[in-house]
Design an enzyme around this catalytic site. Sequence first.
Site, mmCIF file in Angstrom:
data_model
loop_
_atom_site.group_PDB
_atom_site.id
_atom_site.type_symbol
_atom_site.label_atom_id
_atom_site.label_comp_id
_atom_site.label_asym_id
_atom_site.label_seq_id
_atom_site.Cartn_x
_atom_site.Cartn_y
_atom_site.Cartn_z
ATOM 1 N N ARG A 118 -9.887 -17.619 10.879
ATOM 2 C CA ARG A 118 -11.048 -17.608 11.775
ATOM 3 C C ARG A 118 -11.531 -19.019 12.088
ATOM 4 O O ARG A 118 -11.817 -19.349 13.243
ATOM 5 C CB ARG A 118 -12.179 -16.778 11.162
ATOM 6 C CG ARG A 118 -13.492 -16.944 11.918
ATOM 7 C CD ARG A 118 -14.458 -15.810 11.715
ATOM 8 N NE ARG A 118 -14.228 -14.768 12.705
ATOM 9 C CZ ARG A 118 -13.787 -13.554 12.423
ATOM 10 N NH1 ARG A 118 -13.495 -13.245 11.179
ATOM 11 N NH2 ARG A 118 -13.617 -12.659 13.358
ATOM 12 N N ILE A 119 -11.620 -19.898 11.085
ATOM 13 C CA ILE A 119 -12.083 -21.257 11.333
ATOM 14 C C ILE A 119 -11.110 -21.983 12.257
ATOM 15 O O ILE A 119 -11.512 -22.646 13.216
ATOM 16 C CB ILE A 119 -12.248 -22.037 10.012
ATOM 17 C CG1 ILE A 119 -13.315 -21.368 9.126
ATOM 18 C CG2 ILE A 119 -12.632 -23.485 10.293
ATOM 19 C CD1 ILE A 119 -14.685 -21.282 9.747
ATOM 20 N N SER A 269 -19.118 -27.756 3.440
ATOM 21 C CA SER A 269 -19.143 -26.298 3.561
ATOM 22 C C SER A 269 -20.102 -25.864 4.658
ATOM 23 O O SER A 269 -20.931 -26.638 5.139
ATOM 24 C CB SER A 269 -19.581 -25.667 2.235
ATOM 25 O OG SER A 269 -20.965 -25.915 2.010
ATOM 26 N N CYS A 270 -20.022 -24.583 5.038
ATOM 27 C CA CYS A 270 -20.945 -24.059 6.040
ATOM 28 C C CYS A 270 -22.379 -24.102 5.524
ATOM 29 O O CYS A 270 -23.314 -24.446 6.259
ATOM 30 C CB CYS A 270 -20.545 -22.641 6.441
ATOM 31 S SG CYS A 270 -20.346 -21.507 5.057
ATOM 32 N N THR A 271 -22.572 -23.794 4.244
ATOM 33 C CA THR A 271 -23.910 -23.825 3.657
ATOM 34 C C THR A 271 -24.464 -25.249 3.673
ATOM 35 O O THR A 271 -25.630 -25.469 4.026
ATOM 36 C CB THR A 271 -23.877 -23.301 2.213
ATOM 37 O OG1 THR A 271 -23.298 -21.992 2.197
ATOM 38 C CG2 THR A 271 -25.264 -23.240 1.619
ATOM 39 N N THR A 300 -17.018 -12.916 5.012
ATOM 40 C CA THR A 300 -15.956 -13.851 5.400
ATOM 41 C C THR A 300 -14.623 -13.118 5.391
ATOM 42 O O THR A 300 -14.538 -11.918 5.081
ATOM 43 C CB THR A 300 -15.884 -15.031 4.423
ATOM 44 O OG1 THR A 300 -15.394 -14.553 3.151
ATOM 45 C CG2 THR A 300 -17.257 -15.671 4.220
ATOM 46 N N ASN A 301 -13.564 -13.850 5.700
ATOM 47 C CA ASN A 301 -12.236 -13.241 5.684
ATOM 48 C C ASN A 301 -11.774 -12.876 4.279
ATOM 49 O O ASN A 301 -10.762 -12.196 4.112
ATOM 50 C CB ASN A 301 -11.217 -14.171 6.347
ATOM 51 C CG ASN A 301 -11.170 -13.945 7.847
ATOM 52 O OD1 ASN A 301 -11.996 -13.228 8.388
ATOM 53 N ND2 ASN A 301 -10.213 -14.546 8.509
#
Length: 311
Positions: A118-119, A269-271, A300-301
Amino acid sequence: MIPLIGRLYREHGVVPSILGRRLLGRSPAEILKAHRFTRKVGDQVLSPEKTLAVLEGFARIVPGPASIDIARLVTEFDARGGSYEDGSLDSFLRDELAEVMSAEPSSPTDVVLYGFGRIGRLVARLLIAHQGSGDGLRLRAVVLRRGSSDDLLKRAELLKRDSVHGAFAGTVEVDEENETILANGTLIQVIYANDPAEIDYTAYDIHDAIVVDNTGRWRDEEGLSQHLRSTGVSRVLLTAPGKGGIKNIVFGVNSDDITPDDAIVSAASCTTNAITPVLAAIDEAYGVRRGHVETVHSFTNDQNLIDNFHS
């Protein structure tokens, strides 16, 4: 506005925005929404007529490649009592954009996506959408491990459709014989490999590339250095938090910490990217001694509930 916005980007590398909301590739309704957003940070809605006047001014003075906030320019011009009828706008724009008036287009930089989850697919969408005239970042290849006999078709379908982010804005065509994907005119070579160090990217006319590793398989310098041992790679960007001495970079907060000697960096990270810009602003204004963070994370995946490659 729309053809003018596209032409400014394709021919001159100009990316106009309104308070951070890019106008490139937007529908008329989305452009009008961007204008209405200005009411949230000021007393009035930005006039589309003024935006058009500024865009036409860009076309006349032809600034160099730059991201330019039209709302800020209009606010400053109006504060000076400028007229949109007497030609003073062009003089104002030349003064305000003096830094980029003589800027030359950057030479293109090849980008390789190592992994296409996905990313990886979201990064591909962004690179394709902003490729323009070919200067700057150019998506050249995707590296995968073959998952099935119809692997390429499945990958293309996942690029076309995403249950969270919607359909791909454009066309995606597959050439199984040459193992390529053509997305909105961007030709992407699909390379099947199991070892990062074994790939000769120059065989695909890819040179001094940035490899964006979005697999999460390697997160330390030893593992990611495998990419640098392949032919045709100059730098590596990790889309997960790095371990050891790898710099974790949040753009706009500590991106100035990157030096020419840094061949491997992490985008964190996304966070971290969600928290740090706000935290940095608070720390600069008031100071932060310690903190505690709670996150509510989307699935998430790792939780196979949405689009994913499977049998």
